[in-house]
Scaffold this motif. Structure first.
Motif, PDB file in Angstrom:
ATOM      1  N   LEU A 115      16.724 -29.236 -40.953  1.00 22.27           N
ATOM      2  CA  LEU A 115      16.038 -30.461 -41.359  1.00 22.27           C
ATOM      3  C   LEU A 115      14.657 -30.462 -40.708  1.00 22.27           C
ATOM      4  O   LEU A 115      14.516 -30.740 -39.525  1.00 22.27           O
ATOM      5  CB  LEU A 115      16.842 -31.685 -40.925  1.00 22.27           C
ATOM      6  CG  LEU A 115      16.241 -33.054 -41.268  1.00 22.27           C
ATOM      7  CD1 LEU A 115      15.930 -33.176 -42.750  1.00 22.27           C
ATOM      8  CD2 LEU A 115      17.166 -34.171 -40.836  1.00 22.27           C
ATOM      9  N   ASN A 116      13.631 -30.109 -41.475  1.00 17.42           N
ATOM     10  CA  ASN A 116      12.272 -29.938 -40.946  1.00 17.42           C
ATOM     11  C   ASN A 116      11.296 -30.939 -41.520  1.00 17.42           C
ATOM     12  O   ASN A 116      10.127 -30.626 -41.705  1.00 17.42           O
ATOM     13  CB  ASN A 116      11.769 -28.520 -41.266  1.00 17.42           C
ATOM     14  CG  ASN A 116      12.180 -27.521 -40.196  1.00 17.42           C
ATOM     15  OD1 ASN A 116      12.533 -27.908 -39.094  1.00 17.42           O
ATOM     16  ND2 ASN A 116      12.150 -26.251 -40.537  1.00 17.42           N
ATOM     17  N   ASP A 117      11.758 -32.132 -41.844  1.00 17.05           N
ATOM     18  CA  ASP A 117      10.882 -33.135 -42.443  1.00 17.05           C
ATOM     19  C   ASP A 117      10.136 -33.877 -41.327  1.00 17.05           C
ATOM     20  O   ASP A 117      10.648 -34.849 -40.768  1.00 17.05           O
ATOM     21  CB  ASP A 117      11.713 -34.094 -43.292  1.00 17.05           C
ATOM     22  CG  ASP A 117      10.863 -35.004 -44.165  1.00 17.05           C
ATOM     23  OD1 ASP A 117       9.831 -35.518 -43.670  1.00 17.05           O
ATOM     24  OD2 ASP A 117      11.230 -35.224 -45.324  1.00 17.05           O
ATOM     25  N   PHE A 120       9.325 -37.764 -41.702  1.00 19.72           N
ATOM     26  CA  PHE A 120      10.540 -38.568 -41.566  1.00 19.72           C
ATOM     27  C   PHE A 120      10.944 -38.660 -40.094  1.00 19.72           C
ATOM     28  O   PHE A 120      11.234 -39.736 -39.573  1.00 19.72           O
ATOM     29  CB  PHE A 120      11.674 -37.940 -42.385  1.00 19.72           C
ATOM     30  CG  PHE A 120      13.039 -38.456 -42.040  1.00 19.72           C
ATOM     31  CD1 PHE A 120      13.905 -37.699 -41.253  1.00 19.72           C
ATOM     32  CD2 PHE A 120      13.458 -39.711 -42.469  1.00 19.72           C
ATOM     33  CE1 PHE A 120      15.161 -38.182 -40.914  1.00 19.72           C
ATOM     34  CE2 PHE A 120      14.713 -40.208 -42.134  1.00 19.72           C
ATOM     35  CZ  PHE A 120      15.565 -39.437 -41.352  1.00 19.72           C
ATOM     36  N   TYR A 121      10.944 -37.512 -39.415  1.00 22.50           N
ATOM     37  CA  TYR A 121      11.386 -37.512 -38.016  1.00 22.50           C
ATOM     38  C   TYR A 121      10.421 -38.308 -37.142  1.00 22.50           C
ATOM     39  O   TYR A 121      10.845 -39.026 -36.238  1.00 22.50           O
ATOM     40  CB  TYR A 121      11.525 -36.075 -37.503  1.00 22.50           C
ATOM     41  CG  TYR A 121      12.061 -36.027 -36.089  1.00 22.50           C
ATOM     42  CD1 TYR A 121      11.258 -35.614 -35.033  1.00 22.50           C
ATOM     43  CD2 TYR A 121      13.362 -36.433 -35.804  1.00 22.50           C
ATOM     44  CE1 TYR A 121      11.742 -35.591 -33.727  1.00 22.50           C
ATOM     45  CE2 TYR A 121      13.855 -36.417 -34.510  1.00 22.50           C
ATOM     46  CZ  TYR A 121      13.029 -35.996 -33.480  1.00 22.50           C
ATOM     47  OH  TYR A 121      13.524 -35.984 -32.196  1.00 22.50           O
ATOM     48  N   ALA A 122       9.127 -38.174 -37.414  1.00 26.74           N
ATOM     49  CA  ALA A 122       8.152 -38.935 -36.632  1.00 26.74           C
ATOM     50  C   ALA A 122       8.352 -40.440 -36.830  1.00 26.74           C
ATOM     51  O   ALA A 122       8.264 -41.224 -35.878  1.00 26.74           O
ATOM     52  CB  ALA A 122       6.732 -38.525 -37.022  1.00 26.74           C
ATOM     53  N   PHE A 124      11.155 -41.884 -37.580  1.00 24.97           N
ATOM     54  CA  PHE A 124      12.398 -42.210 -36.859  1.00 24.97           C
ATOM     55  C   PHE A 124      12.112 -42.373 -35.369  1.00 24.97           C
ATOM     56  O   PHE A 124      12.583 -43.309 -34.729  1.00 24.97           O
ATOM     57  CB  PHE A 124      13.427 -41.109 -37.113  1.00 24.97           C
ATOM     58  CG  PHE A 124      14.633 -41.180 -36.228  1.00 24.97           C
ATOM     59  CD1 PHE A 124      14.780 -40.305 -35.152  1.00 24.97           C
ATOM     60  CD2 PHE A 124      15.629 -42.127 -36.452  1.00 24.97           C
ATOM     61  CE1 PHE A 124      15.886 -40.379 -34.327  1.00 24.97           C
ATOM     62  CE2 PHE A 124      16.741 -42.206 -35.624  1.00 24.97           C
ATOM     63  CZ  PHE A 124      16.863 -41.332 -34.552  1.00 24.97           C
ATOM     64  N   LYS A 125      11.310 -41.456 -34.823  1.00 20.78           N
ATOM     65  CA  LYS A 125      10.994 -41.516 -33.385  1.00 20.78           C
ATOM     66  C   LYS A 125      10.202 -42.769 -33.036  1.00 20.78           C
ATOM     67  O   LYS A 125      10.301 -43.289 -31.930  1.00 20.78           O
ATOM     68  CB  LYS A 125      10.180 -40.273 -32.981  1.00 20.78           C
ATOM     69  CG  LYS A 125      10.989 -39.004 -32.905  1.00 20.78           C
ATOM     70  CD  LYS A 125      11.917 -38.968 -31.707  1.00 20.78           C
ATOM     71  CE  LYS A 125      11.127 -38.779 -30.412  1.00 20.78           C
ATOM     72  NZ  LYS A 125      12.031 -38.624 -29.240  1.00 20.78           N
ATOM     73  N   ARG A 129      13.004 -47.039 -38.614  1.00 21.62           N
ATOM     74  CA  ARG A 129      14.222 -47.091 -39.443  1.00 21.62           C
ATOM     75  C   ARG A 129      13.951 -46.545 -40.853  1.00 21.62           C
ATOM     76  O   ARG A 129      14.139 -47.244 -41.855  1.00 21.62           O
ATOM     77  CB  ARG A 129      14.766 -48.517 -39.538  1.00 21.62           C
ATOM     78  CG  ARG A 129      14.903 -49.196 -38.185  1.00 21.62           C
ATOM     79  CD  ARG A 129      15.216 -50.656 -38.331  1.00 21.62           C
ATOM     80  NE  ARG A 129      14.956 -51.386 -37.100  1.00 21.62           N
ATOM     81  CZ  ARG A 129      15.151 -52.686 -36.943  1.00 21.62           C
ATOM     82  NH1 ARG A 129      15.604 -53.399 -37.950  1.00 21.62           N
ATOM     83  NH2 ARG A 129      14.880 -53.269 -35.794  1.00 21.62           N
ATOM     84  N   PRO A 130      13.512 -45.308 -40.963  1.00 23.35           N
ATOM     85  CA  PRO A 130      13.096 -44.788 -42.273  1.00 23.35           C
ATOM     86  C   PRO A 130      14.260 -44.592 -43.225  1.00 23.35           C
ATOM     87  O   PRO A 130      15.419 -44.459 -42.806  1.00 23.35           O
ATOM     88  CB  PRO A 130      12.449 -43.449 -41.912  1.00 23.35           C
ATOM     89  CG  PRO A 130      13.126 -43.037 -40.646  1.00 23.35           C
ATOM     90  CD  PRO A 130      13.389 -44.308 -39.890  1.00 23.35           C
ATOM     91  N   ASP A 131      13.936 -44.574 -44.495  1.00 24.41           N
ATOM     92  CA  ASP A 131      14.903 -44.264 -45.554  1.00 24.41           C
ATOM     93  C   ASP A 131      15.535 -42.907 -45.249  1.00 24.41           C
ATOM     94  O   ASP A 131      14.816 -41.936 -45.018  1.00 24.41           O
ATOM     95  CB  ASP A 131      14.158 -44.207 -46.891  1.00 24.41           C
ATOM     96  CG  ASP A 131      15.073 -43.992 -48.085  1.00 24.41           C
ATOM     97  OD1 ASP A 131      14.644 -44.317 -49.207  1.00 24.41           O
ATOM     98  OD2 ASP A 131      16.203 -43.487 -47.903  1.00 24.41           O
ATOM     99  N   PRO A 132      16.879 -42.835 -45.220  1.00 25.90           N
ATOM    100  CA  PRO A 132      17.532 -41.569 -44.871  1.00 25.90           C
ATOM    101  C   PRO A 132      17.531 -40.544 -45.997  1.00 25.90           C
ATOM    102  O   PRO A 132      18.198 -39.515 -45.881  1.00 25.90           O
ATOM    103  CB  PRO A 132      18.961 -41.998 -44.533  1.00 25.90           C
ATOM    104  CG  PRO A 132      19.186 -43.219 -45.358  1.00 25.90           C
ATOM    105  CD  PRO A 132      17.871 -43.911 -45.403  1.00 25.90           C
ATOM    106  N   ILE A 135      17.484 -36.849 -45.206  1.00 29.33           N
ATOM    107  CA  ILE A 135      18.724 -36.265 -44.703  1.00 29.33           C
ATOM    108  C   ILE A 135      19.603 -35.851 -45.880  1.00 29.33           C
ATOM    109  O   ILE A 135      20.165 -34.754 -45.904  1.00 29.33           O
ATOM    110  CB  ILE A 135      19.487 -37.247 -43.796  1.00 29.33           C
ATOM    111  CG1 ILE A 135      18.618 -37.679 -42.607  1.00 29.33           C
ATOM    112  CG2 ILE A 135      20.785 -36.623 -43.312  1.00 29.33           C
ATOM    113  CD1 ILE A 135      19.276 -38.719 -41.717  1.00 29.33           C
TER     114      ILE A 135
END
Lengths: 403, 302
Positions: A115-117, A120-122, A124-125, A129-132, A135
């Motif tokens: 999972l290299n998005d 999205f990960y930024a 989340f960090k 509460r981003p759209d999953p 994933i």
């Protein structure tokens, strides 16, 4: 346990050198390569060329999935499917026979199984509460499962995550599936896409070159990353005969050995590579002198080329014809071992081995070196070697005109 | 039915149940609870975390330098299995790991570094640790295993695929023993995934690693259990035929003490193997995992 060798009935390849195998081989024989700037931005001071697939990836016709599902799939999965379809067409398996057929899919991957998005990960960090959905996209984009779903196949589907030897090992695992009866036909190979994460990772390891790579050359400065896919249709001889398929070659030998030495550097004496080659030769029942040429891993890093070159020179003699396809494709990570193998089989069938672009002056420390001009080759057997992070080593032997 | 012809000689594991194979037979395991903030509100996620207590007794501290936590969990399980099997010749041992989602902690540690320091601060150590097969590599280096080494990812079907590859290597006599390892790692994003994508089915993510030493089924071995067959079916009729022969069927449904993992079927197989050895009653146990229309069945016998 002696088994009849598994045969190769179809080949497919998409990479920077060409959108299909014929175009790829034409580029190799013309000595033509097309490095380019990375298709993403970084804040690094240096720019490292990459080998990208520039042609748009159009949704193939007749899939068991919608055009929208193809277009939203991860690039690794799309590349794998395109190469798989080319291989299936050469194998002469009509599309109407695919739906519901028990055909395995075994592919090497690195980017494709992570999972290299970054956005999205930024998010989340930051606690947003981003759209999953990314994933879910990662889970649904498993390249092997995607290819199986897109073609409507039944049968086992798995990724081999052995870093740079994944594609070669996936062909070996696919062969094992057929020998054990898990399936009678398999799509085996590898696929990977260009991505910021491995680009930054390899940059941090200081083993990328800021010029087009020069495998085995005395002045080599490191690797270039690439993307693409290489897929073979492999099957039991009985399955091929039953459907009227023609054997192109056989997977005469495959072996894998681990250095158990260092997480990233190869064993200095090539211990694992040597054992893998010896085991593959023994399985194929051939002598080193019967190997017509080697399709080498040849990343153009200092240590890989030194270790691999020395082992090949010691086992086959310093004049063994050698091609380092990464000069044309870049290092395609999970696809590398498969693309090399596809090119090796095609070269065997064509009885002609291309020169390696970028190689000009031999490095005495390497022992063996690539061809500087194309040669004809009447030999019936070829070796393809892969070395990987983690100390994995893979050796594949293909034989033309299987007995 | 796809006959395996392999035997389980030793098992090592670490999970929420604790450390050591026998711990899998405990009815209670450690759990944590987390309030995960999602766009739909806060969601309570219960997890089943593993620990690495006792690893120094098996692996020298110097070999654990720069080894990430998930690798330590895997090392603990693998080292204890190899110790119990009494093996020493690493050249005749193969290694098959089922990656699941790979080393999640290392994967996101690399991205954490990019977020914090920018592209120029990318960590070569974090990148190396994030490569999927690094777990297998760390185990091969620490334990001197130099046979074939394979890391597979088939998500929930990974354990069955790993057993299948191992059994075939043994049948071909490529190696004399195979260390099969399966495991998963918890990380903040996996909790977020459970809270968003898995909340409707009450997913309780687990963490841990289970390692098996497999050998060929011949007269010289004293196994814990035999692997009779490994099957992957796309049709329910074929699966039903195999399952009809089982005295007991264990479905990987996330309901056991080790939690929900892609490697759940491997933990079920470990516990089932121990029960076949230690308990009277069932003589044939089938461990089942169903995913995306496929059913993977690993059948064990005494």
């Amino acid at each position: 346990m002696t088994q009849p060798p598994v045969i190769v009935t179809g080949l497919g390849c998409v990479c920077a050198a060409g959108g299909a195998l014929a175009a790829t081989m034409a580029s190799l024989h013309a000595g033509r390569r097309a490095p380019s700037a990375a298709p993403f931005k970084t804040d690094l001071d240096r720019r490292y060329p990459v080998f990208a697939v520039h042609d748009p990836l159009a949704s193939p016709e007749g899939l068991a999935i919608s055009r929208e599902e193809f277009e939203s799939a991860p690039r690794s999965a799309q590349l794998a499917l395109i190469a798989a379809i080319e291989a299936i067409e050469q194998a002469g398996i009509p599309s109407e026979k695919l739906r519901g057929a028990r055909i395995g899919v075994c592919l090497g991957a690195t980017v494709g199984c992570t999972l290299n998005d970054e956005p999205f990960y930024a998010a989340f960090k930051r606690g947003e509460r981003p759209d999953p959905a990314p994933i879910a996209r990662y889970l649904n984009g498993h390249p092997a499962r995607f290819v199986a779903r897109a073609l409507g196949l039944r049968g086992p589907a798995a990724l081999v995550a052995n870093a740079c030897s994944s594609g070669a090992d996936a062909i070996g695992v696919g062969r094992d599936w057929i020998e054990s009866g898990l399936c009678e036909i398999a799509l085996a190979g590898g696929s990977d896409e260009l991505s910021r994460i491995p680009y930054l990772g390899f940059a941090s390891l200081l083993n990328m070159s800021d010029e087009p790579c020069r495998p085995f050359d005395r002045a080599r400065r490191g690797l270039n990353l690439g993307e693409g896919a290489g897929v073979m249709v492999i099957e039991s001889r009985a399955a091929a005969e039953m459907r009227g398929g023609a054997a192109l070659a056989s997977v005469a030998g495959y072996a894998s050995c681990c250095d158990a030495h260092h997480p990233t550097a190869p064993h200095p004496e090539g211990r694992g590579l040597r054992r893998a080659i010896e085991s593959a030769l023994a399985e194929a029942g051939i002598e080193p002198r019967e190997i017509g040429f080697v399709s080498a891993h040849g990343t153009a890093t200092t240590e890989n080329d030194r270790v691999e070159g020395r082992v090949l020179a010691e086992m086959f003699g310093p004049r063994i014809p050698l091609i380092a396809t990464k000069a044309y494709t870049g290092h395609t990570l999970g696809a590398a071992g498969a693309i090399q193998a596809v090119i090796a089989v095609r070269s065997l069938l064509d009885r002609r081995i291309a020169a390696t672009a970028g190689f000009e002056e031999a490095d005495p420390a390497c022992g063996a070196h690539p061809l500087t001009r194309a040669i004809d080759c009447a030999a019936r057997a070829a070796l393809s070697t892969s070395l990987a992070f983690g100390g994995n080593n893979a050796a594949l032997i293909f034989r033309r005109n299987p007995q | 039915m796809n006959r395996a012809g392999a035997v389980i000689l030793a098992i090592g594991q670490t999970s929420a149940c604790g450390v050591g194979a026998q711990a899998l037979l405990k009815p209670v395991a450690a759990t944590d609870e987390h309030e995960i903030a999602t766009a739909a509100g806060d969601v309570l996620v219960r997890t089943h975390p593993a620990g690495v207590a006792g690893i120094e007794s098996l692996i020298p501290a110097r070999k654990l330098r720069r080894v990430d936590r998930f690798s330590q969990i895997a090392l603990l399980a693998a080292a204890s299995a190899l110790r119990d099997a009494g093996l020493s010749d690493g050249a005749r041992i193969g290694l098959v790991f089922a990656a699941g989602h790979g080393p999640l902690g290392a994967t996101f540690a690399f991205q954490d570094g990019l977020i914090a320091g920018g592209d120029r601060e990318a960590s070569p150590f974090a990148f190396t640790a994030s490569v999927h097969n690094m777990l297998a590599s760390q185990v091969s280096i620490a334990l001197g295993i130099s046979g074939p080494c394979l890391t597979l990812s088939a998500l929930e079907l990974s354990p069955a695929m790993a057993f299948q590859s191992a059994s075939h290597w043994l049948a071909r006599r490529d190696v004399d023993f195979v260390l099969v390892g399966c495991g998963d790692e918890l990380c903040p994003l996996s909790l977020y995934a459970a809270a968003t994508l898995g909340s409707e089915c009450g997913l309780e993510p687990g963490e841990g690693f289970v390692a098996f030493v497999l050998g060929r089924d011949d007269e010289t071995q004293k196994p814990i259990a035999r692997i009779e067959s490994i099957d992957i079916f796309d049709d329910s009729a074929s699966a039903a035929r195999v399952l009809s022969r089982a005295d007991r069927i264990v479905h990987a449904d996330g309901g056991r003490a080790w939690g929900s993992m892609t490697s759940e079927q491997a933990f079920d197989a470990a516990a089932s193997a121990l029960r076949l050895r230690d308990e009277s009653g069932a003589k044939r146990i089938s461990c089942v995992r169903t995913a995306i229309g496929s059913t993977a069945i690993v059948t064990l016998t005494r």
